[in-house]
Design a protein around this motif. Structure first.
Motif, PDB file in Angstrom:
ATOM      1  N   PRO A   1      38.454  53.840  29.216  1.00 25.50           N
ATOM      2  CA  PRO A   1      39.608  53.304  28.504  1.00 25.50           C
ATOM      3  C   PRO A   1      40.798  52.997  29.401  1.00 25.50           C
ATOM      4  CG  PRO A   1      39.463  55.679  28.172  1.00 25.50           C
ATOM      5  CD  PRO A   1      38.218  55.270  28.908  1.00 25.50           C
ATOM      6  N   GLY A   2      40.734  53.430  30.647  1.00 28.22           N
ATOM      7  CA  GLY A   2      41.781  53.081  31.591  1.00 28.22           C
ATOM      8  C   GLY A   2      41.564  51.692  32.161  1.00 28.22           C
ATOM      9  N   LEU A   3      42.415  51.322  33.085  1.00 27.73           N
ATOM     10  CA  LEU A   3      42.329  49.998  33.698  1.00 27.73           C
ATOM     11  C   LEU A   3      41.212  49.983  34.739  1.00 27.73           C
ATOM     12  CD1 LEU A   3      43.498  47.179  33.959  1.00 27.73           C
ATOM     13  CD2 LEU A   3      45.194  48.094  35.548  1.00 27.73           C
ATOM     14  N   ILE A   4      40.277  49.046  34.599  1.00 29.63           N
ATOM     15  CA  ILE A   4      39.185  48.912  35.556  1.00 29.63           C
ATOM     16  C   ILE A   4      38.813  47.441  35.655  1.00 29.63           C
ATOM     17  CG2 ILE A   4      37.433  49.402  33.792  1.00 29.63           C
ATOM     18  CD1 ILE A   4      35.797  50.783  36.043  1.00 29.63           C
ATOM     19  N   ALA A   5      38.602  46.956  36.875  1.00 28.29           N
ATOM     20  CA  ALA A   5      38.281  45.548  37.081  1.00 28.29           C
ATOM     21  C   ALA A   5      37.429  45.414  38.335  1.00 28.29           C
ATOM     22  CB  ALA A   5      39.554  44.718  37.214  1.00 28.29           C
ATOM     23  N   GLY A   6      36.437  44.530  38.261  1.00 28.23           N
ATOM     24  CA  GLY A   6      35.553  44.290  39.400  1.00 28.23           C
ATOM     25  C   GLY A   6      35.163  42.832  39.467  1.00 28.23           C
ATOM     26  N   PRO A   7      34.250  42.481  40.356  1.00 28.88           N
ATOM     27  CA  PRO A   7      33.921  41.070  40.596  1.00 28.88           C
ATOM     28  C   PRO A   7      33.467  40.300  39.359  1.00 28.88           C
ATOM     29  CG  PRO A   7      33.011  42.447  42.332  1.00 28.88           C
ATOM     30  CD  PRO A   7      33.549  43.387  41.296  1.00 28.88           C
ATOM     31  N   LEU A   8      32.743  40.950  38.432  1.00 30.88           N
ATOM     32  CA  LEU A   8      32.262  40.266  37.232  1.00 30.88           C
ATOM     33  C   LEU A   8      32.822  40.877  35.956  1.00 30.88           C
ATOM     34  CD1 LEU A   8      28.480  39.862  38.179  1.00 30.88           C
ATOM     35  CD2 LEU A   8      30.281  38.139  38.355  1.00 30.88           C
ATOM     36  N   PHE A   9      33.840  41.706  36.088  1.00 34.93           N
ATOM     37  CA  PHE A   9      34.310  42.480  34.934  1.00 34.93           C
ATOM     38  C   PHE A   9      35.828  42.537  34.944  1.00 34.93           C
ATOM     39  CE2 PHE A   9      35.301  46.667  33.004  1.00 34.93           C
ATOM     40  CZ  PHE A   9      34.774  46.438  31.733  1.00 34.93           C
ATOM     41  N   ASN A  10      36.455  42.037  33.883  1.00 35.50           N
ATOM     42  CA  ASN A  10      37.919  42.045  33.768  1.00 35.50           C
ATOM     43  C   ASN A  10      38.592  41.347  34.940  1.00 35.50           C
ATOM     44  OD1 ASN A  10      37.901  43.357  31.340  1.00 35.50           O
ATOM     45  ND2 ASN A  10      38.288  45.388  32.189  1.00 35.50           N
ATOM     46  N   THR A  11      38.013  40.224  35.378  1.00 33.84           N
ATOM     47  CA  THR A  11      38.604  39.520  36.522  1.00 33.84           C
ATOM     48  C   THR A  11      39.920  38.840  36.164  1.00 33.84           C
ATOM     49  OG1 THR A  11      37.251  37.576  36.029  1.00 33.84           O
ATOM     50  CG2 THR A  11      36.386  39.141  37.636  1.00 33.84           C
ATOM     51  N   LYS A  12      40.106  38.524  34.887  1.00 37.61           N
ATOM     52  CA  LYS A  12      41.371  37.933  34.432  1.00 37.61           C
ATOM     53  C   LYS A  12      41.820  38.673  33.176  1.00 37.61           C
ATOM     54  CE  LYS A  12      40.605  33.221  36.144  1.00 37.61           C
ATOM     55  NZ  LYS A  12      41.755  33.154  37.068  1.00 37.61           N
ATOM     56  N   MET A  13      42.910  39.382  33.283  1.00 37.08           N
ATOM     57  CA  MET A  13      43.472  40.102  32.148  1.00 37.08           C
ATOM     58  C   MET A  13      44.963  39.829  32.071  1.00 37.08           C
ATOM     59  SD  MET A  13      41.610  43.860  32.182  1.00 37.08           S
ATOM     60  CE  MET A  13      41.847  44.127  33.947  1.00 37.08           C
TER      61      MET A  13
ATOM     62  N   THR B   1      55.122  38.589  30.945  1.00 35.79           N
ATOM     63  CA  THR B   1      53.666  38.549  31.002  1.00 35.79           C
ATOM     64  C   THR B   1      53.201  38.278  32.431  1.00 35.79           C
ATOM     65  OG1 THR B   1      53.521  37.708  28.737  1.00 35.79           O
ATOM     66  CG2 THR B   1      51.594  37.389  30.128  1.00 35.79           C
ATOM     67  N   GLU B   2      52.153  38.981  32.832  1.00 34.44           N
ATOM     68  CA  GLU B   2      51.494  38.729  34.110  1.00 34.44           C
ATOM     69  C   GLU B   2      49.979  38.685  33.876  1.00 34.44           C
ATOM     70  OE1 GLU B   2      52.730  38.025  37.003  1.00 34.44           O
ATOM     71  OE2 GLU B   2      54.825  38.708  36.916  1.00 34.44           O
ATOM     72  N   VAL B   3      49.297  37.853  34.637  1.00 31.69           N
ATOM     73  CA  VAL B   3      47.839  37.741  34.543  1.00 31.69           C
ATOM     74  C   VAL B   3      47.223  38.306  35.821  1.00 31.69           C
ATOM     75  CG1 VAL B   3      45.866  36.183  34.321  1.00 31.69           C
ATOM     76  CG2 VAL B   3      47.979  35.714  33.065  1.00 31.69           C
ATOM     77  N   LEU B   4      46.383  39.305  35.650  1.00 33.18           N
ATOM     78  CA  LEU B   4      45.666  39.886  36.785  1.00 33.18           C
ATOM     79  C   LEU B   4      44.486  38.977  37.125  1.00 33.18           C
ATOM     80  CD1 LEU B   4      44.973  42.081  38.819  1.00 33.18           C
ATOM     81  CD2 LEU B   4      43.816  43.327  36.994  1.00 33.18           C
ATOM     82  N   ASP B   5      44.489  38.432  38.313  1.00 32.98           N
ATOM     83  CA  ASP B   5      43.456  37.474  38.723  1.00 32.98           C
ATOM     84  C   ASP B   5      42.815  37.976  40.014  1.00 32.98           C
ATOM     85  OD1 ASP B   5      41.859  35.302  39.007  1.00 32.98           O
ATOM     86  OD2 ASP B   5      43.469  33.858  39.374  1.00 32.98           O
ATOM     87  N   LEU B   6      41.662  38.637  39.883  1.00 33.98           N
ATOM     88  CA  LEU B   6      40.963  39.112  41.068  1.00 33.98           C
ATOM     89  C   LEU B   6      40.415  37.931  41.862  1.00 33.98           C
ATOM     90  CD1 LEU B   6      38.905  42.219  39.883  1.00 33.98           C
ATOM     91  CD2 LEU B   6      41.215  42.131  40.826  1.00 33.98           C
ATOM     92  N   SER B   7      40.288  38.124  43.165  1.00 31.54           N
ATOM     93  CA  SER B   7      39.789  37.065  44.038  1.00 31.54           C
ATOM     94  C   SER B   7      38.266  37.054  44.064  1.00 31.54           C
ATOM     95  CB  SER B   7      40.307  37.270  45.465  1.00 31.54           C
ATOM     96  OG  SER B   7      41.718  37.181  45.500  1.00 31.54           O
ATOM     97  N   PRO B   8      37.653  35.870  44.269  1.00 30.25           N
ATOM     98  CA  PRO B   8      36.202  35.822  44.477  1.00 30.25           C
ATOM     99  C   PRO B   8      35.835  36.613  45.724  1.00 30.25           C
ATOM    100  CG  PRO B   8      37.112  33.625  44.096  1.00 30.25           C
ATOM    101  CD  PRO B   8      38.278  34.536  44.306  1.00 30.25           C
ATOM    102  N   LEU B   9      34.640  37.159  45.732  1.00 26.04           N
ATOM    103  CA  LEU B   9      34.195  37.925  46.892  1.00 26.04           C
ATOM    104  C   LEU B   9      33.991  37.018  48.091  1.00 26.04           C
ATOM    105  CD1 LEU B   9      31.576  40.353  45.289  1.00 26.04           C
ATOM    106  CD2 LEU B   9      33.954  40.819  45.878  1.00 26.04           C
ATOM    107  N   PRO B  10      34.074  37.577  49.301  1.00 31.51           N
ATOM    108  CA  PRO B  10      33.741  36.798  50.497  1.00 31.51           C
ATOM    109  C   PRO B  10      32.341  36.201  50.397  1.00 31.51           C
ATOM    110  CG  PRO B  10      34.759  38.885  51.100  1.00 31.51           C
ATOM    111  CD  PRO B  10      34.526  38.943  49.628  1.00 31.51           C
TER     112      PRO B  10
END
Length: 203
Positions: free
Chosen positions: A138-150, A181-190
């Protein structure tokens, strides 16, 4: 005297910050998640040379794997952790330290090590036997294919209070106008890493 932080451009880092005395000051509640996510996303926007690949906020610590393209690691972390500490203290009506000490930063030496750190980050909630699947945390968690944009929202109390104090009677400001408002945008992997392969390993 604290050792000087090496802010070498182009370095991959695994950063960790622990709550004061390892207390559960980052408990996964909706407002806490909004604050942590908002300021992580904001820090990424303000320091665009920082690329984030994963993030998890546990009850008493935060992990993230990032790439520092321009030697701005310390400024990025100061903005993120400093604002989170201030806002969570306000939320919980407490004073004093929220994080135990300056964040730690371990250099990630290659793509294989980065994949390992991403797996480690995503598996934190299950490794501690808090949930069965990492997506259930239930906490904040984000990875390459999961919650990449929140998207995260924060109420700007300071601006609202200033507007309220200067407003004429009967013309009080609308609280809804003071949400940011801010959007969390993870970067694509190398290029050398396969997100689907990492996901399969995690599962």
């Amino acid at each position: 005297m604290r050792p000087i932080r090496r802010n070498i451009p182009g370095t991959l880092w695994f950063i960790t910050s622990r709550a004061f005395q390892s207390r559960f000051l980052l408990l996964p509640r909706k407002q806490a998640n909004e604050i942590i996510g908002f300021y992580f996303a904001q820090a990424l926007r303000l320091f665009p040379s920082i690329r984030a690949y994963c993030l998890v906020s546990m009850s008493n610590h935060v992990h993230a794997a990032i790439e520092d393209g321009a030697g701005q690691l310390s400024r990025f972390a100061e903005h993120f952790f400093g604002n989170v500490a201030r806002e969570l203290n306000l939320l919980r009506d407490r004073r004093g330290k929220l994080f135990h000490r300056r964040f730690s930063a371990e250099e990630i030496l290659d793509d294989d090590a980065l994949a390992g750190r991403i797996r480690y980050t995503l598996l934190n909630p299950t490794a501690d036997r808090l949930v069965d699947e990492y997506q259930d945390w239930p906490g904040l968690i984000a990875g390459p294919l999961f919650n990449t944009k929140m998207t995260f929202r924060r109420f700007n109390r300071r601006a609202f209070d200033l507007a309220l104090r200067s407003a004429e009677p009967g013309c009080e400001p609308n609280r809804d106008d003071f949400y940011e408002t801010e959007v969390l945008d993870l970067s694509p992997l190398p290029a050398g890493l396969d997100a689907h392969e990492i996901e399969a390993d995690v599962r």
